[in-house]
Structure formats: structure tokens, C-alpha cells
Motif scaffolding. Structure first.
Motif, PDB file in Angstrom:
ATOM      1  N   ALA A  18       0.871  -1.180   0.000  1.00 17.68           N
ATOM      2  CA  ALA A  18       0.000   0.000   0.000  1.00 17.68           C
ATOM      3  C   ALA A  18       0.904   1.224   0.000  1.00 17.68           C
ATOM      4  O   ALA A  18       2.030   1.176   0.518  1.00 17.68           O
ATOM      5  CB  ALA A  18      -0.910  -0.002   1.228  1.00 17.68           C
ATOM      6  N   PRO A  19       0.459   2.334  -0.575  1.00 26.24           N
ATOM      7  CA  PRO A  19       1.291   3.547  -0.602  1.00 26.24           C
ATOM      8  C   PRO A  19       1.692   3.983   0.803  1.00 26.24           C
ATOM      9  O   PRO A  19       0.916   3.844   1.760  1.00 26.24           O
ATOM     10  CB  PRO A  19       0.381   4.578  -1.273  1.00 26.24           C
ATOM     11  N   PHE A  67      -3.711   3.957   2.862  1.00 26.82           N
ATOM     12  CA  PHE A  67      -2.269   4.151   2.765  1.00 26.82           C
ATOM     13  C   PHE A  67      -1.700   4.238   4.177  1.00 26.82           C
ATOM     14  O   PHE A  67      -2.432   4.144   5.172  1.00 26.82           O
ATOM     15  CB  PHE A  67      -1.926   5.393   1.937  1.00 26.82           C
ATOM     16  N   TYR A  68      -0.373   4.408   4.276  1.00 27.81           N
ATOM     17  CA  TYR A  68       0.285   4.392   5.581  1.00 27.81           C
ATOM     18  C   TYR A  68       1.155   5.623   5.785  1.00 27.81           C
ATOM     19  O   TYR A  68       1.845   6.072   4.862  1.00 27.81           O
ATOM     20  CB  TYR A  68       1.189   3.160   5.712  1.00 27.81           C
ATOM     21  N   ASN A  99      12.230   0.533  -1.738  1.00 25.95           N
ATOM     22  CA  ASN A  99      10.864   0.302  -1.245  1.00 25.95           C
ATOM     23  C   ASN A  99       9.899   0.808  -2.311  1.00 25.95           C
ATOM     24  O   ASN A  99       9.670   2.011  -2.426  1.00 25.95           O
ATOM     25  CB  ASN A  99      10.649   1.038   0.075  1.00 25.95           C
ATOM     26  N   PRO A 100       9.313  -0.081  -3.103  1.00 24.24           N
ATOM     27  CA  PRO A 100       8.474   0.367  -4.222  1.00 24.24           C
ATOM     28  C   PRO A 100       7.180   1.052  -3.785  1.00 24.24           C
ATOM     29  O   PRO A 100       6.535   1.715  -4.590  1.00 24.24           O
ATOM     30  CB  PRO A 100       8.184  -0.933  -4.986  1.00 24.24           C
ATOM     31  N   TRP A 101       6.799   0.894  -2.516  1.00 19.63           N
ATOM     32  CA  TRP A 101       5.547   1.471  -2.039  1.00 19.63           C
ATOM     33  C   TRP A 101       5.746   2.831  -1.371  1.00 19.63           C
ATOM     34  O   TRP A 101       4.770   3.503  -1.040  1.00 19.63           O
ATOM     35  CB  TRP A 101       4.856   0.518  -1.069  1.00 19.63           C
ATOM     36  N   LEU A 102       7.002   3.228  -1.186  1.00 14.61           N
ATOM     37  CA  LEU A 102       7.271   4.505  -0.538  1.00 14.61           C
ATOM     38  C   LEU A 102       7.092   5.643  -1.540  1.00 14.61           C
ATOM     39  O   LEU A 102       7.775   5.698  -2.559  1.00 14.61           O
ATOM     40  CB  LEU A 102       8.696   4.509   0.022  1.00 14.61           C
ATOM     41  N   ARG A 103       6.179   6.545  -1.248  1.00 22.03           N
ATOM     42  CA  ARG A 103       5.840   7.617  -2.179  1.00 22.03           C
ATOM     43  C   ARG A 103       6.569   8.927  -1.897  1.00 22.03           C
ATOM     44  O   ARG A 103       6.784   9.733  -2.796  1.00 22.03           O
ATOM     45  CB  ARG A 103       4.327   7.869  -2.150  1.00 22.03           C
TER      46      ARG A 103
END
Length: 247
Positions: A18-19, A67-68, A99-103
Motif C-alpha cells: 500500500a502507498p 495508505f500508511y 521500497n516500491p511502495w514509498l511515495r
């Protein structure tokens, strides 16, 4: 906004599909107060008068939006063994790298202080990883309007983008901060439905006295002296250093 995972060791990290937006800052900058104000719950993040209380990665699940916010261990004045600080640095490094989910990385800094070397290093590191960054000036209620505007100009010069001001005491900037977080998570979605319910409420005014923020000593802030105890030194290997102090 719910605390779902607390991670102390790199081996405990697992993919969270999750983003995510990372929340980083010095040990005495008031990150826990910021988390509690965003979540409208005083006890959501533990607050202490001793810097360095956050010694883990804390994952806060945000709904709606799914998201987180990930609160990182504070760096700077944490009073603990060097080996402990090195463990935190390793944990932060592993989380931020690949980290592919870190925006984005959200740097939380004290509005009363000039830009600090550790904060600039963190921003340079994140930029080198190709991550968007934003700066939040906390404890804004302790500064006059003129002082806040002056600090905003300094940071805007460094980042080529204006920072946000925030107060955990009055709620100043809370709605704008939620909106910016939602934009970073979903840049193509500007609808109100992507925001948590509390973010769509009106900006709160002065209210009851909040819990003590996580800053030690007197109200006057102190910049990092050259001989200060070392904080969490994040290993910086930026492919391109895009954050630089104005000369």
C-alpha cells in the motif's frame, strides 16, 4: 488512523502493499505530537520529555485512502548508546532503500531553528533515492507570523518549494498537511474522498492544553553544536544531490 505494525529490526520488515509516506525528524522536533494531532487522538503516538522515545518504525494505517504514514526513529539528541543509534540508522536505511511502495519522505523540522545539517542530509538522501520530499515546520505557534514567513522563505529557497507550517497545540496547518499527504500518495486524485474524515473538518482553534511535546529543557531551542552527541547518521549515497543550502 490506526497503529498496525511496530518494527525494531530490519529482519522484521515485510512488504506492505500500500502507498506509504515516511515521517522523519530530529528526536526533539515533536513528531509524536504531529501524529496525534493528525489522528485526532492524544494517545496514538507516545510522547515523552526524553528525546529518542520512538525507537522503531511505526506503521499507521489511514482510511479512507488505504495508505500508511510510517514514523521513523528520531535522529539527533537521542540519549542512548552509539550501537543503538547505529541500529536505528540501519533500520531507516533498509526501509528507505528499494521500497516500491514509498511515495515520499516528510521531514519534520522545528520552525524556530535554521536548517540543520542532519535534516539537509536526510533530504539529500531521499532525493538521491528519487523520492519526493516535503518539509513541515512544527511548533509554529511558538513563532510570530513574521518569523514563520521568514523560515518559509529560507526553506523555499533550499527546496524550490514552500514548506508547510504546523502546530500540534492549535491545529494550525492540519487540513493543508492532510491534503498534501493525500496528493503525494495519489497525485492524480484531488477529490475529498481520498482524505481521512478528520482532515475534512474545519481547522481547530486553540483548545485544551495538549500533552507535553517531546522536547527537553527550556522553550528556547538549541541548534546542533559541533560537539553534540552524534545522532542517527543516515548513510548518504545520493545519485544526484538536489538539496543544497543557499550560499
Amino acid at each position: 488512523m490506526t497503529l498496525t505494525d511496530t518494527i525494531y529490526l530490519p529482519s522484521q520488515l515485510k512488504p506492505v502493499p500500500a502507498p506509504q509516506v515516511a515521517l522523519a525528524g530530529r528526536s526533539n522536533v515533536g513528531k509524536s505530537t504531529l501524529v496525534n494531532m493528525l489522528g485526532s487522538r492524544k494517545g496514538l503516538a507516545k510522547i515523552s520529555a526524553t528525546p529518542g522515545k520512538t525507537r522503531s518504525l511505526n506503521f499507521y494505517h489511514i482510511r479512507p485512502g488505504d495508505f500508511y504514514l510510517v514514523d521513523l526513529p528520531g535522529y539527533g539528541y537521542a540519549r542512548c548508546a552509539k550501537t543503538e543509534r547505529e541500529k536505528w540508522a540501519k533500520l531507516i536505511d533498509v526501509y528507505l532503500t528499494d521500497n516500491p511502495w514509498l511515495r515520499a519522505v516528510m521531514a519534520v523540522v522545528d520552525c524556530r531553528l535554521p536548517p540543520q545539517a542532519l535534516d539537509l542530509d536526510l533530504l539529500a538522501y531521499a532525493s538521491g533515492q528519487g523520492l519526493p520530499t516535503m518539509v513541515v515546520l512544527t511548533k509554529a505557534d511558538k513563532c510570530s507570523q513574521r518569523e514563520r514567513e521568514a523560515k518559509k522563505r529560507v526553506w523555499a529557497d533550499i527546496l524550490a518549494a514552500p514548506p508547510l507550517v504546523f502546530s500540534g497545540k492549535t491545529g494550525l496547518g492540519r487540513t493543508a498537511l492532510w491534503a498534501e499527504i493525500a496528493r503525494l500518495v495519489n497525485p492524480d486524485d484531488d477529490s475529498a474522498e481520498s482524505l481521512p474524515v478528520q482532515a475534512m473538518e474545519a481547522e481547530p482553534g486553540p483548545g485544551p492544553t495538549p500533552p507535553q511535546v517531546d522536547a527537553p529543557g527550556p522553550e528556547t531551542p538549541q541548534a546542533d553544536p559541533a560537539n553534540a552527541a552524534p545522532g542517527v547518521k543516515i548513510r548518504t549515497k545520493p545519485r544526484r544531490r538536489t538539496v543544497r543550502a543557499k550560499t
